[in-house]
Design a protein around this motif. Structure first.
Motif, mmCIF file in Angstrom:
data_model
loop_
_atom_site.group_PDB
_atom_site.id
_atom_site.type_symbol
_atom_site.label_atom_id
_atom_site.label_comp_id
_atom_site.label_asym_id
_atom_site.label_seq_id
_atom_site.Cartn_x
_atom_site.Cartn_y
_atom_site.Cartn_z
ATOM 1 N N ASP A 1 32.041 34.709 28.103
ATOM 2 C CA ASP A 1 32.592 35.087 28.858
ATOM 3 C C ASP A 1 34.355 35.643 28.908
ATOM 4 O O ASP A 1 35.159 35.132 29.583
ATOM 5 N N ARG B 1 38.163 45.200 25.072
ATOM 6 C CA ARG B 1 38.469 44.335 24.350
ATOM 7 C C ARG B 1 39.277 43.975 22.627
ATOM 8 O O ARG B 1 38.830 43.824 22.020
ATOM 9 N N GLN C 1 28.022 28.915 33.584
ATOM 10 C CA GLN C 1 29.412 28.631 34.218
ATOM 11 C C GLN C 1 28.575 28.805 35.175
ATOM 12 O O GLN C 1 28.155 28.267 36.481
ATOM 13 N N GLU D 1 43.883 35.298 41.095
ATOM 14 C CA GLU D 1 43.169 36.469 40.447
ATOM 15 C C GLU D 1 41.753 36.429 41.824
ATOM 16 O O GLU D 1 41.061 35.517 41.470
ATOM 17 N N ARG E 1 32.569 45.003 29.461
ATOM 18 C CA ARG E 1 34.007 45.385 29.539
ATOM 19 C C ARG E 1 34.548 44.795 27.987
ATOM 20 O O ARG E 1 35.724 45.205 27.668
ATOM 21 N N ASP F 1 42.375 31.107 38.103
ATOM 22 C CA ASP F 1 40.689 32.463 37.810
ATOM 23 C C ASP F 1 39.903 32.405 39.447
ATOM 24 O O ASP F 1 39.025 31.037 39.592
ATOM 25 N N ALA F 2 39.302 32.891 39.644
ATOM 26 C CA ALA F 2 38.402 33.856 40.904
ATOM 27 C C ALA F 2 38.326 32.231 42.046
ATOM 28 O O ALA F 2 37.637 31.719 42.921
ATOM 29 N N HIS G 1 35.149 27.228 37.969
ATOM 30 C CA HIS G 1 33.615 26.710 37.096
ATOM 31 C C HIS G 1 34.212 26.304 35.598
ATOM 32 O O HIS G 1 35.174 26.530 34.560
ATOM 33 N N PHE H 1 27.327 39.146 38.893
ATOM 34 C CA PHE H 1 26.770 40.019 36.803
ATOM 35 C C PHE H 1 25.195 40.318 36.944
ATOM 36 O O PHE H 1 24.385 39.822 36.533
ATOM 37 N N HIS I 1 41.591 42.483 31.473
ATOM 38 C CA HIS I 1 40.525 42.954 30.864
ATOM 39 C C HIS I 1 39.014 43.284 31.544
ATOM 40 O O HIS I 1 38.001 42.920 30.725
ATOM 41 N N ASP I 2 39.779 43.376 32.430
ATOM 42 C CA ASP I 2 37.690 42.944 33.820
ATOM 43 C C ASP I 2 37.441 44.636 33.740
ATOM 44 O O ASP I 2 38.380 45.202 33.460
ATOM 45 N N TYR J 1 36.293 32.559 29.743
ATOM 46 C CA TYR J 1 36.245 32.198 30.999
ATOM 47 C C TYR J 1 35.319 31.142 31.568
ATOM 48 O O TYR J 1 35.037 30.336 31.895
ATOM 49 N N ARG K 1 48.198 31.162 35.448
ATOM 50 C CA ARG K 1 47.082 32.083 36.834
ATOM 51 C C ARG K 1 45.013 31.231 36.693
ATOM 52 O O ARG K 1 44.561 30.866 36.500
ATOM 53 N N PHE L 1 29.112 33.154 38.532
ATOM 54 C CA PHE L 1 29.005 34.219 37.393
ATOM 55 C C PHE L 1 27.645 34.147 36.349
ATOM 56 O O PHE L 1 27.225 34.739 36.995
HETATM 57 C C1 GLC Z 1 37.766 36.279 36.059
HETATM 58 C C2 GLC Z 1 37.647 36.357 34.586
HETATM 59 C C3 GLC Z 1 36.722 37.844 34.467
HETATM 60 C C4 GLC Z 1 35.493 36.145 34.804
HETATM 61 C C5 GLC Z 1 35.513 35.770 35.893
HETATM 62 C C6 GLC Z 1 34.594 34.568 35.557
HETATM 63 O O1 GLC Z 1 37.197 37.366 36.865
HETATM 64 O O2 GLC Z 1 39.077 37.951 35.300
HETATM 65 O O3 GLC Z 1 36.944 37.882 33.057
HETATM 66 O O4 GLC Z 1 34.242 37.278 33.672
HETATM 67 O O5 GLC Z 1 36.022 35.213 36.280
HETATM 68 O O6 GLC Z 1 35.129 33.944 34.821
#
Ligand code: GLC
Length: 650
Positions: free
Chosen positions: A141, A524, A252, A326, A520, A284-285, A184, A226, A395-396, A144, A282, A248
């Motif tokens: 990912d 990138r 993960q 995020e 995505r 994440d999530a 995660h 997803f 990037h998303d 991630y 940052r 996700f």
């Molecule tokens: C955040 C990241 C993304 C990733 C997701 C799960 O949203 O920006 O790229 O897929 O977390 O880790």
């Protein structure tokens, strides 16, 4: 605040610390611990207070904070102190960020250090280096899915390279932002391995179930993130013969924050990266940090409590470090990640302005600002000492997370309008020059999101292919127009690597099995440095975009009214194609900048009378700070050329 229960525990902990830790000068740590202890204790009790080992866990937590404080370098401590004094430092208009992948941008971390002059040439002084931690070789990912939170992936370098990058950046007055994936781990993380081996302690780090009873309950209300590649929210693990929560991708594993050990591990990891020289972490999530049957398991109150607790702990050890939330969630939810019921951020100082991003894409596709105005009007005010990360794309994927009510107020049917936007950006719509790709298409709900490089989405790819000069001009204007918005709105503009030279979609991901199903990756790309050299070649798209953005940055950095002190007033103007707002310099209130953008292909006019007496934008006196020119006017009517913006002062 003083309160007996927490204070007596604090006294016990301080006695222990004093006997265990030798360092003479723990003065600042003790002061900050004293100041934040009541809050930390309260939050920790709300989350974990019913556990028999509560006190032990509290002691573990403070020991982790003290340990990391002892590891903090003198230089970083000095920065902490400066930032404590100058606590509005990150609200300045001088900050301009860029997000990039170390390997795609410059091969590795050493390469990023070497490329700092390029970033400075553009005016960028904050860099978010996308995930660099160890992750599985196949699908991860985009980094991630972390398999070791303290090791740098060999693909990009070593821990030393991170420290070198950070110290070079600090010498150049640049900020480093790094990811900590708090929600995660990868299924290859040691904690997951141990859980698989049947270790109960580590099974408690995740959400693991023997049968489908609990998962089925969750699935009733949890959406799919997803849907195409990882439907559902649970994965069957063959080794354990159990179900694991995987919101996700199936590799993960969601961390279980109802276990205090997980929280303590994570604050330790955050502080570890703060000590390697990250100015900004940052997270994440963050919307997903707490799970509850019967809810969508996003934005829950406990997720906010965890973030407040992370912030309070970080302030004790590394108070100069900022958090980015995020949280790509509904507009009314996003601002809550700054913290509620406070004046200053009590969770994350920065948050992605996903609402503004999506609204800008709406304005580009519709050529009007109806939904943009409505959406911004409905955004709740944010706290004083908190700021947006404003971005055109990242990037998303681009999610169309507007509020249905706002879409209706703008005069559209929500479902049909979202469909139109997806069709427009994926080039299905007849008049569209866009070359985007669908992402996250959910056949069950009809939802879809959009992938694709900025330049391809605004038509540069098609224009260049057809050798169409006029269409090329329009695409470049669109790129600059969108950047002019993120530079002037209020907050830190976050550019996306490659956009500054008009990088197009990169479809080579289709050849890689671990990426092919995730569109995505189309945006990138590996940076083509020969293409970047074209920025010196007058008249090329690369030069026009690079110089356009570079100039905009330098002008932004010199306009104090663009600092983010909630000093923006949205103008409710009649012309549907124009988006306009005022920015005021709070130090010198007579210094007002009128920002106006025309999203249409025709010139449009703004009646300055609509401004009332805000600012003194009078005929013959107006100047555009960006171009230095005087715009065309007739009496009180200001002409805004197609796809053009002004930053006007009087
Ligand atoms: C955040 C990241 C993304 C990733 C997701 C799960 O949203 O920006 O790229 O897929 O977390 O880790």
């Amino acid at each position: 605040m003083y309160e007996q229960v927490s204070h007596s525990l604090l006294n016990e902990i301080l006695d222990e610390l004093k006997s265990r830790f030798q360092r003479d000068d723990l003065r600042h740590f003790y002061t900050r611990l004293g100041a934040n202890f009541y809050a930390i204790h309260s939050l920790f009790s709300v989350l974990y207070g019913d556990r028999a080992d509560f006190k032990k866990q509290m002691r573990n937590l403070v020991a982790v904070m003290a340990n990391q404080y002892l590891q903090r370098s003198e230089e970083l401590e000095e920065t902490d102190k400066q930032r404590e004094k100058d606590h509005n430092w990150f609200l300045s208009q001088e900050w301009v960020g860029m997000a990039l992948y170390a390997d795609a941008f410059a091969d590795d971390l050493k390469g990023v250090t070497e490329k700092l002059p390029y970033l400075q040439e553009l005016g960028v002084n904050m860099v978010h280096v996308m995930p660099i931690l160890r992750c599985p070789h196949g699908a991860s990912d985009g980094g991630y899915a972390v398999s070791d939170f303290r090791k740098v992936d060999t693909r990009v370098g070593t821990l030393d390279d991170v420290r070198t990058l950070s110290s070079h950046m600090h010498k150049r007055d640049m900020l480093l932002a790094l990811d900590v994936v708090v929600n995660h781990t990868s299924d290859e993380h040691e904690w997951a391995h141990r859980a698989r081996q049947g270790d109960k302690e580590y099974q408690d780090y995740f959400y693991i179930f023997d049968n489908r009873e609990v998962p089925d309950m969750f699935e009733q209300t949890m959406p799919e993130i997803f849907p195409e590649t990882a439907p559902g929210n649970f994965t069957w693990d063959e080794v354990m013969n159990k179900w694991v929560m995987t919101v996700f991708n199936n590799y993960q594993w969601d961390l279980n924050y109802s276990n205090p050990a997980v929280f303590i591990e994570m604050i330790d990891i955050i502080l570890f990266w703060a000590n390697q020289g990250a100015d900004i972490v940052r997270l994440d999530a963050v919307a997903f940090l707490w799970k509850k049957i019967g809810t969508n398991s996003q934005n829950l109150r406990e997720a906010h409590l965890i973030l407040q607790l992370l912030k309070d702990c970080c302030q004790v050890t590394a108070p100069g470090v900022l958090f980015i939330a995020e949280a790509i969630v509904a507009p009314v939810e996003i601002t809550k990640y700054f913290g509620e019921d406070a004046v200053i951020a009590k969770e994350c100082e920065l948050a992605y302005n996903a609402t503004f991003m999506a609204l800008l894409w709406d304005a580009v596709a519709t050529r009007n600002a109806l939904l943009l105005k409505q959406g911004i009007k409905s955004l709740p005010n944010k706290l004083d000492r908190a700021s947006w990360l404003n971005y055109v794309r990242c990037h998303d994927d681009i999610g169309l997370g507007f509020d249905d009510y706002d879409i209706e107020q703008a005069g559209y049917d929500p479902k049909a309008h979202r469909r139109f936007l997806v069709d427009y950006y994926t080039g299905i719509y007849d008049d569209s020059p866009a070359r985007g790709l669908p992402f996250g298409v959910n056949e069950k709900t009809g939802d879809a999101r959009i992938s694709g490089a900025l330049a391809s989405l605004v038509g540069l790819e098609a224009a260049l292919e057809h050798g169409d000069g006029e269409a090329t001009d329009i695409a470049i204007q669109q790129i600059l127009l969108q950047h002019s918005m993120i530079m002037s709105y209020g907050g830190i503009p976050l550019l996306y690597y490659g956009d500054e030279i008009g990088t197009l979609n990169d479809c080579t991901y289709l050849e890689d099995e671990s990426k092919a199903s995730d569109s995505r990756w189309a945006h990138r790309p590996k940076i083509d440095w020969q293409k970047a050299e074209q920025r010196f070649n007058h008249g090329t798209p690369e030069q026009r975009i690079f110089d356009g953005i570079k100039h905009m940055i330098s002008v932004r950095q010199a306009i104090p009214a663009f600092a983010d002190f909630n000093n923006r007033e949205l103008l409710d103007i009649e012309n549907p194609h124009l988006f306009a707002f005022l920015r005021t310099n709070l130090e010198i209130p007579s210094e007002v900048v009128l920002v106006v953008a025309n999203f249409d292909s025709e010139p449009q006019y703004l009646d300055l009378k609509e401004l009332g007496n805000r600012g003194a934008f009078e005929y013959g006196q107006i100047r555009d700070l960006h171009s230095g020119e005087v715009p065309s006017m007739f009496k009180d009517q200001l002409v805004v050329p197609p796809f053009h913006f002004y930053w006007l002062c009087d």
